[in-house]
Enzyme design. Sequence first.
Site, PDB file in Angstrom:
ATOM      1  N   HIS A  31       0.878  -1.173   0.000  1.00  0.00           N
ATOM      2  CA  HIS A  31       0.000   0.000   0.000  1.00  0.00           C
ATOM      3  C   HIS A  31       0.915   1.223   0.000  1.00  0.00           C
ATOM      4  O   HIS A  31       1.653   1.449   0.968  1.00  0.00           O
ATOM      5  CB  HIS A  31      -0.858  -0.076   1.266  1.00  0.00           C
ATOM      6  N   ASP A  33       1.550   5.063   0.189  1.00  0.00           N
ATOM      7  CA  ASP A  33       0.905   6.296   0.641  1.00  0.00           C
ATOM      8  C   ASP A  33       1.437   7.487  -0.161  1.00  0.00           C
ATOM      9  O   ASP A  33       2.644   7.724  -0.216  1.00  0.00           O
ATOM     10  CB  ASP A  33       1.173   6.505   2.138  1.00  0.00           C
ATOM     11  N   HIS A  63      -2.573   4.852  -2.432  1.00  0.00           N
ATOM     12  CA  HIS A  63      -3.541   5.580  -1.599  1.00  0.00           C
ATOM     13  C   HIS A  63      -3.284   7.062  -1.804  1.00  0.00           C
ATOM     14  O   HIS A  63      -2.315   7.624  -1.284  1.00  0.00           O
ATOM     15  CB  HIS A  63      -3.356   5.171  -0.131  1.00  0.00           C
ATOM     16  N   GLY A 132      -2.349  11.360   7.028  1.00  0.00           N
ATOM     17  CA  GLY A 132      -1.220  12.286   7.081  1.00  0.00           C
ATOM     18  C   GLY A 132       0.012  11.669   7.733  1.00  0.00           C
ATOM     19  O   GLY A 132       1.129  11.977   7.344  1.00  0.00           O
ATOM     20  N   GLY A 135       1.497   5.641  12.662  1.00  0.00           N
ATOM     21  CA  GLY A 135       1.753   5.547  14.096  1.00  0.00           C
ATOM     22  C   GLY A 135       0.714   6.205  14.987  1.00  0.00           C
ATOM     23  O   GLY A 135       0.936   6.369  16.185  1.00  0.00           O
ATOM     24  N   ASP A 161      -7.624   1.366   6.932  1.00  0.00           N
ATOM     25  CA  ASP A 161      -6.262   1.891   6.870  1.00  0.00           C
ATOM     26  C   ASP A 161      -5.985   2.812   8.042  1.00  0.00           C
ATOM     27  O   ASP A 161      -6.661   3.824   8.224  1.00  0.00           O
ATOM     28  CB  ASP A 161      -6.084   2.651   5.546  1.00  0.00           C
ATOM     29  N   GLY A 162      -4.941   2.451   8.810  1.00  0.00           N
ATOM     30  CA  GLY A 162      -4.451   3.338   9.852  1.00  0.00           C
ATOM     31  C   GLY A 162      -4.749   2.845  11.253  1.00  0.00           C
ATOM     32  O   GLY A 162      -5.885   2.499  11.577  1.00  0.00           O
ATOM     33  N   GLY A 163      -3.705   2.774  12.072  1.00  0.00           N
ATOM     34  CA  GLY A 163      -3.879   2.446  13.487  1.00  0.00           C
ATOM     35  C   GLY A 163      -4.010   0.968  13.806  1.00  0.00           C
ATOM     36  O   GLY A 163      -4.248   0.613  14.964  1.00  0.00           O
ATOM     37  N   GLY A 183       0.880  -0.138   8.718  1.00  0.00           N
ATOM     38  CA  GLY A 183       2.116   0.617   8.495  1.00  0.00           C
ATOM     39  C   GLY A 183       3.137   0.350   9.563  1.00  0.00           C
ATOM     40  O   GLY A 183       3.838  -0.666   9.539  1.00  0.00           O
TER      41      GLY A 183
HETATM   42  C1  DX5 Z   1      -2.129   7.368   6.984  1.00  0.00           C
HETATM   43  C2  DX5 Z   1      -1.746   6.385   5.880  1.00  0.00           C
HETATM   44  C3  DX5 Z   1      -1.669   4.975   6.381  1.00  0.00           C
HETATM   45  C4  DX5 Z   1      -0.503   4.764   7.304  1.00  0.00           C
HETATM   46  C5  DX5 Z   1      -0.676   3.529   8.119  1.00  0.00           C
HETATM   47  O1  DX5 Z   1      -2.182   8.652   6.446  1.00  0.00           O
HETATM   48  O2  DX5 Z   1      -2.687   6.419   4.846  1.00  0.00           O
HETATM   49  O3  DX5 Z   1      -1.604   4.071   5.287  1.00  0.00           O
HETATM   50  O4  DX5 Z   1       0.708   4.677   6.584  1.00  0.00           O
HETATM   51  O5  DX5 Z   1       0.272   3.539   9.144  1.00  0.00           O
HETATM   52  P1  DX5 Z   1      -0.086   2.984  10.608  1.00  0.00           P
HETATM   53  O6  DX5 Z   1      -0.457   1.549  10.438  1.00  0.00           O
HETATM   54  O7  DX5 Z   1       1.188   3.199  11.361  1.00  0.00           O
HETATM   55  O8  DX5 Z   1      -1.233   3.807  11.125  1.00  0.00           O
HETATM   56 ZN    ZN Z   2      -2.721   4.730   3.455  1.00  0.00          ZN
END
Ligand code: DX5
Ligand code: ZN
Length: 204
Positions: A31, A33, A63, A132, A135, A161-163, A183
């Site tokens: 994925h 970013d 993304h 943005g 983490g 996606d995210g967290g 991520g």
């Molecule tokens: C956030 C991104 C995510 C991010 C995920 O803006 O779109 O794809 O890289 O990272 P984690 O899993 O650390 O939240």
């Molecule tokens: Zn993303």
Amino acid sequence: MSEIHPAILAHSENEFMTKVKKVRALGAPLHIDVMDGIFVQNTTWAPPERMQELLAGIVFEAHLMVANPEYVIPVWLAAGARRVIFHEETTTQAASLCRDNDRVSVALNPETPISHLSNECAHVCIMGVTPGWSGQPFQEIALEKIREIKKMYPAAHITVDGGARSENIRAIVDAGADVVVVGSAITDADDPAAVYQSFKEMLK
Ligand code: DX5
Ligand code: ZN
């Protein structure tokens, strides 16, 4: 079974390739970013014209956390992205963007209600964080949104996606996610393969 897609959020070619090298052997779709500093207050290093060379043999999705995605979607499709995800908040053309190409998905920020979803968009990405940065903590409202989408559109394909991390990945999939983007929990780990495998185990 649900899939895990490692996220590559990088600010330089060096960081991009370091992260890709950490996860490429997993064989999972990556994925990528893409941030423009306009829709989100951050930018990433992700030139579409370099992806064929840098990601040769790797399945990837883009993304797009960018303004005016209409102009960028065709570029990433041509660059070989299996899927391109744009944000509903960035356009009034979401329905036609989804209708025009089944490799195009729409993403919703945590505060964007699912009433903003067009029924033309069969692939949906629910953000677990404000886009943005990686983490950030997971926002629980995402679980409720996944369940509501599953009720309204049982055939929808849902990415989250995210967290995502070990404490919540099972709940995310139980709510109805088909794909979980991960991520920092993977790319910042000392042993990304071990973390990826442990997440796969949790989802069995
Ligand atoms: C956030 C991104 C995510 C991010 C995920 O803006 O779109 O794809 O890289 O990272 P984690 O899993 O650390 O939240
Ligand atoms: Zn993303």
